[in-house]
Scaffold this active site. Structure first.
Site, PDB file in Angstrom:
ATOM      1  N   SER A 278      94.749 -17.742  52.717  1.00 31.38           N
ATOM      2  CA  SER A 278      94.010 -17.412  53.939  1.00 31.38           C
ATOM      3  C   SER A 278      94.711 -16.284  54.675  1.00 31.38           C
ATOM      4  O   SER A 278      95.950 -16.212  54.689  1.00 31.38           O
ATOM      5  CB  SER A 278      93.953 -18.646  54.846  1.00 31.38           C
TER       6      SER A 278
ATOM      7  N   TYR B 204      97.246 -25.566  59.496  1.00 34.13           N
ATOM      8  CA  TYR B 204      96.528 -24.993  58.347  1.00 34.13           C
ATOM      9  C   TYR B 204      97.284 -23.766  57.811  1.00 34.13           C
ATOM     10  O   TYR B 204      97.493 -23.631  56.598  1.00 34.13           O
ATOM     11  CB  TYR B 204      95.118 -24.620  58.809  1.00 34.13           C
TER      12      TYR B 204
END
Ligand code: NAP
Ligand code: 2V4
Length: 253
Positions: free
Chosen positions: A147, A160
């Site tokens: 990500s 995350y």
């Protein structure tokens, strides 16, 4: 002949979102695709049907990741599916895509939430790679979907981001380990990508998220899938240990 004809691929979490687009693209490129899912059996069968309708080959494999025995369950199903169709358990392309996402105040993160997210997003891919190396031949491909949030600050997604930071270490270190076998391993980092979820149906959210990319649009799963397909191809044989920004210029600053 398509460029992945004769190859086999496993895409984790390909019952929907980015994984689905990757599975469909690899299927169009000629690979026999194992469509992995956890809860979305019907959705996974739909992906298999779509690939077959386009002239490709695929089968579904169920395994919940992040729980004891997850990797055994995954590779038992994968091995059986491959053996039945090819007479071998050889896996040419592994895409670690399955992941969980969450947003919330850093103050509200609990140890249980942290352990669960780390188990699915980082621990499971590590042990999937470890196991895959027993069946991936020389010249194979491993691609981990990370990500852009390992590169831009977003306090609501610190947990995350940490899991994806850990995931990115796999490509860096394994690339040296796997060089002699000509197996490449890379990280692909999407920015905000419309996975079909509720969030992306809210106009105000869409407006904010679309401004993050230099192209003024929210990412589409197919655009990420095209990058993954390139890394899976022979053309990408000289790329390994890399972090590939597939965020539409979200990380430009
Ligand atoms: P998604 O639409 O939420 O789909 C997630 C997929 O992962 C589903 O197929 C789901 O399977 C599977 N999965 C989730 N938890 C699992 C578990 N515990 N065990 C096994 N499978 C599990 O996801 P997405 O948005 O396409 O994201 C895919 C990947 O890209 C993720 O790694 C995510 O972190 C990354 N990413 C996403 C974005 C974004 O904006 N969407 C941006 C950057 C990176 P079932 O539905 O069958 O249970
Ligand atoms: O903002 C992101 C982002 C996002 C979201 O859009 C919300 C979602 C779909 O619930 C989870 C999510 C996952 C992500 O990996 C990102 C992301 O990578 C991202 C975002 C914003 C700016 C840069 C990014 O790299």
């Amino acid at each position: 002949m398509e460029r992945l004809t004769g190859k086999t691929a496993l895409v984790t979490g390909s019952s929907r979102g980015i994984g689905r687009a990757v599975a469909e693209r690899l299927g169009r490129d000629g690979a026999l695709v194992a469509v992995h899912y956890s809860t979305g059996a019907e959705a996974a069968e739909e992906v298999v049907a779509t690939i077959e309708k386009d002239g490709g080959r695929a089968f579904a494999v169920r395994a919940e990741l992040g729980v004891p025995g997850d990797v055994d369950t995954l590779f038992d199903g994968l091995g059986a599916g491959l053996e039945e169709r090819t007479g071998s358990t050889s896996l040419d392309i592994l895409v670690n895509n399955a992941g969980v996402m969450a947003m919330g105040q850093p103050e509200d993160v609990t140890p249980e939430m942290f352990d669960r997210m780390m188990a699915v997003n980082a621990k499971a891919p590590f042990f999937i790679v470890q196991r895959a190396l027993t069946v991936v031949p020389d010249g194979g491909r491993i691609i981990n979907i990370t990500s852009g949030l390992t590169r831009v600050a977003s306090p609501d997604q610190v947990m995350y981001g940490m899991t994806k930071g850990a995931l990115e270490q796999i490509a860096l270190h394994f690339s040296r380990h796997l060089g002699p076998r000509r197996i490449t391993i890379n990280s692909v980092a999407p920015g905000s990508t419309d996975n079909g979820g509720e969030l992306f149906r809210i106009p105000e959210v869409r407006e904010v998220l679309s401004k993050l990319s230099t192209f003024g649009e929210i990412g589409e799963p197919a655009a990420v899938a095209d990058v993954v397909a390139f890394l899976a191809s022979e053309d990408a044989r000289w790329i390994t240990g890399a972090f590939i920004d597939a965020s539409g210029g979200t990380l430009l600053g």
